[in-house]
Write an enzyme that holds these catalytic residues in place. Sequence first.
Site, short mmCIF file in Angstrom:
data_model
loop_
_atom_site.label_atom_id
_atom_site.label_comp_id
_atom_site.label_asym_id
_atom_site.label_seq_id
_atom_site.Cartn_x
_atom_site.Cartn_y
_atom_site.Cartn_z
N GLY A 45 0.80 -1.22 0.00
CA GLY A 45 0.00 0.00 0.00
C GLY A 45 0.83 1.27 0.00
CB ILE A 91 2.74 14.62 4.32
CG1 ILE A 91 2.07 13.34 4.83
CG2 ILE A 91 3.32 14.40 2.93
CD1 ILE A 91 0.78 12.99 4.11
N GLY A 92 4.03 17.46 4.78
CA GLY A 92 4.70 18.63 4.24
C GLY A 92 5.99 18.96 4.96
CD GLU A 147 7.28 12.71 8.39
OE1 GLU A 147 6.88 12.35 9.51
OE2 GLU A 147 7.19 11.98 7.38
CD GLU A 196 -1.53 24.61 8.40
OE1 GLU A 196 -2.76 24.62 8.62
OE2 GLU A 196 -0.95 23.69 7.79
CG ASP A 204 -5.26 5.93 5.78
OD1 ASP A 204 -5.08 5.68 6.99
OD2 ASP A 204 -4.36 6.36 5.04
CG MET A 255 -6.42 9.10 7.28
SD MET A 255 -6.46 9.93 5.68
CE MET A 255 -8.20 9.71 5.23
CG HIS A 310 22.86 8.55 33.68
ND1 HIS A 310 22.36 9.78 33.30
CD2 HIS A 310 24.20 8.72 33.89
CE1 HIS A 310 23.35 10.66 33.29
NE2 HIS A 310 24.47 10.04 33.65
#
Length: 466
Positions: free
Chosen positions: A40, A184-185, A187, A203, A312, A318, A444
């Site tokens: 997919g 998405i944008g 990344e 945006e 989705d 999604m 640590h």
Amino acid sequence: MNSYDVAVIGSGPGGYVAAIRCAQLGMKTAIIEKYNTLGGTCLNVGCIPSKALLDSSHHYEDAIKHFEEHGIEIPGDIKVNLEKMIARKQAVVDQTTGGIDFLMKKNNIDVFQGLGSFKDATHITILGDKTIEIEAKNTIIATGSKPSSLPFINIDKERVITSTEALKLKEIPKHLIVIGGGVIGLELGQVYKRLGAEVSVIEFMDRIIPTMDGGLSKELNKVLKKQKFNINISHKVKSVERVGDEVIVKADNKKGEEIEFKGDYCLVSVGRRPYTDGLNAEAAGVKLTDRGQIEVNDHLQTSAKNIYAIGDVVKGAMLAHKAEEEGVFVAETLAGQKPHIDYNLIPGVVYTWPEVAAVGKTEEQLKEAGVEYKTGSFPMRALGRSRASMDLDGFVKILADKKTDEILGVHMIGARAADMIAEAVVAMEFRASAEDVSRMSHAHPTFTEAIKEAALAATEDRALHI
């Protein structure tokens, strides 16, 4: 005619996982995929290839910006071979999709290549090299999603592109305009920013990653601006025009003034839409919502009792891992089991660097619901591990119930946040309090110490290292 207990339409993370679980539970299973490879969107043109490019571009950025500080000197120019980078990405995809082929064979799942289309509720026509028909007692629809656009945008797949084309560009953009400041944008914007492109993000909402906690948006915005991203929030795009090799984007800012952006590529990343084209759902009595999603009940059952839908193509986030959980859920429901999914505990991740990850409620949601809560926050730069790796940006924030101390949400931005969020999911699955986490020993030096410190901060404000 071949007859099956279960047929799965779509082989993304939801579909192929559903098929495997059905086969594990003893059902005769078929999977139908319209493309040449299984996996997919996620494996072919989504999660996996984008992470491959993010990793490659991160190595390049480290080499040109940070190696010298580590005492690593490389003589001569360090160059990007984009063709080779894209080829490596494709090799990762090929290996991963080949792994799904192996899993289908291992679990004796019959794979059909072609478009799965309902003839009726128990018969599916598969339109491939030749047309065949199979019978299925039950069907799981897992047809996924496709990139959305805006009505006035003509995506030519050359200069005005979606994420699919952005994963296989032949050149590094000079100026990449990104419409949409979501996962998405950002990344893909960061991939090309690291490789030398100028990147402008436009945006519509008043902050980037608008569905996540406001604190995360603010911090990521600050970090990306430091990385020289040009971020424009509260901008309404009204036209996208290609003139030769140039793309001109016009948008109105919050004052109503028209702002013009000119670049050589424009990435349209305004979300995704459910994909049901060619499914012929109505022939099986499967209803769709006004938004094009398949209507399901709490058992992910459609209006046709023997047909289920996941991922989705139904309501909810999604996310590949959400689809996987739903695939297992339906398989186990068909086997007569009583599975359960807590949608509040499905984490969300942005794979920029620093990474962003969250699970549970945001501060905005808790305020809106009138829930009394307390907060504990800890900056990554106060960690020894962060100083050692020079990953100083970000923080971990824990939101806990004011009275019971139960953890209600965990929000983090920093190195390896994508991996660290699993600790928060486990804690919340077992309804841990902030104090429970604060009393667990964390190795640590690690990045996860920030989770312990944030839990201490939420427990009577007693973080140790700040």
